[in-house]
Enzyme design. Structure first.
Site, PDB file in Angstrom:
ATOM      1  CE  LYS A   1       3.680  -3.878   0.281  1.00 36.02           C
ATOM      2  NZ  LYS A   1       4.084  -3.336   1.597  1.00 36.02           N
TER       3      LYS A   1
ATOM      4  NE  ARG B   1      10.673  -6.910  -0.075  1.00 37.10           N
ATOM      5  CZ  ARG B   1       9.573  -7.587  -0.381  1.00 37.10           C
ATOM      6  NH1 ARG B   1       8.474  -6.931  -0.748  1.00 37.10           N
ATOM      7  NH2 ARG B   1       9.546  -8.901  -0.319  1.00 37.10           N
TER       8      ARG B   1
END
Length: 287
Positions: free
Chosen positions: A229, A263
């Site tokens: 991210k 995840r």
């Protein structure tokens, strides 16, 4: 540091997923425009090949998404999301059947319903039911586990910088209200994702990650979703393609906070972190 050693399981399509040790959720984006892997797996054949690779590397679950939530992504229709998603869900269900639970990343109740009918077992909703007021009732009716994420703002604004607030307090209050609503409807398996990167400043993102253990108070499994991210690559001044090392470092932080699910885009690397930290998990549980 607090650590919740509660033995937790979730029922995914009649299969009990044991979360007494951390599990890995492999990301499979079937979109043309996701921030890291957009366009790589946007056919059934490519998606199935990638899913096989993720499972071979050790993924315990797969999370399939057909709607990109990166900043400035195209806002596609429900029909387009369904047309991208359902053929892949059906192919994955046929390939993995009863062995690998399948999660679907959507905030639309109609997409969730169609996905479960096609073989999905879990709904992963970035909006926590705030983008579609029918989502909670739909999940309750479908009787599937639900991943409840916190995001501030709408689909168009959730990646913008937010005001200076106590982000941990806000997320905790949000979880408290939303979990109570889900439980009142009879939803039994709820997984919590504080949503780093969605409507938080950079400092708020790291505040959440450093205080993740505080969310064990709800007695629900926690999901850590930081893979490649922008909070990693912007902090380091690199690209998403170069963010695996930073991802691995944050995975270790999350695991030491008792996160039960990771995840990830890179299953092999995440599996290695779990293997190396496994003696630490046992020591905390036994201690």
């Amino acid at each position: 540091m607090r650590y919740n050693a509660t033995h937790l399981t979730i029922n995914a399509g009649g299969r009990l997923l044991d979360l007494s040790s951390p599990k890995i959720m492999g990301i499979l984006n079937v979109t043309p425009d996701s921030f890291f892997d957009g366009g790589r797996y946007n056919t059934v054949q490519k998606a199935l090949a990638q899913a096989e690779k993720l499972v071979e590397e050790g993924a315990d679950l797969l999370d399939v998404g057909a709607f990109s939530t990166r900043p400035n992504a195209e806002h596609i229709s429900t029909a387009e999301e369904i047309s991208r998603l359902i053929p892949v869900v059906k192919a994955l269900h046929a390939a993995f059947g009863d062995t690998v639970p399948l999660s679907v990343d959507t905030f639309r109740s109609e997409v969730a319903r169609r996905a479960v009918e096609a073989g999905a077992n879990i709904i992963n909703d970035i909006s926590g039911g705030t983008f579609d007021e029918a989502m909670f009732a739909t999940v309750a009716e479908l009787n599937v586990p639900y991943i409840l994420m916190h995001a501030r703002g709408t689909h168009k604004t959730m990646h913008q910088k937010t005001d200076d607030i106590d982000i941990v307090r806000e997320v905790a209050l949000y979880f408290g209200r939303r979990v109570a609503s889900l439980q009142a409807l009879g939803v039994k398996d709820i997984i919590l994702d504080p949503g780093p990167g969605f409507g938080k400043t950079m400092s708020q993102n790291f505040e959440l990650l450093n205080r993740m253990d505080e969310f064990h108070i709800f007695g629900c499994p926690l999901l850590g979703a930081v893979s490649r991210k922008s909070l990693i690559y912007k902090t380091l001044g690199i690209t998403a393609e170069e963010a695996l090392n930073g991802t691995t470092a944050l995975h270790a932080l999350l695991l030491n906070s008792g996160v039960q699910l990771l995840r990830v885009h890179d299953v092999k690397a995440a599996k290695e972190v779990i293997t190396l930290l496994r003696p630490t998990f046992k020591q905390k549980v036994n201690g």
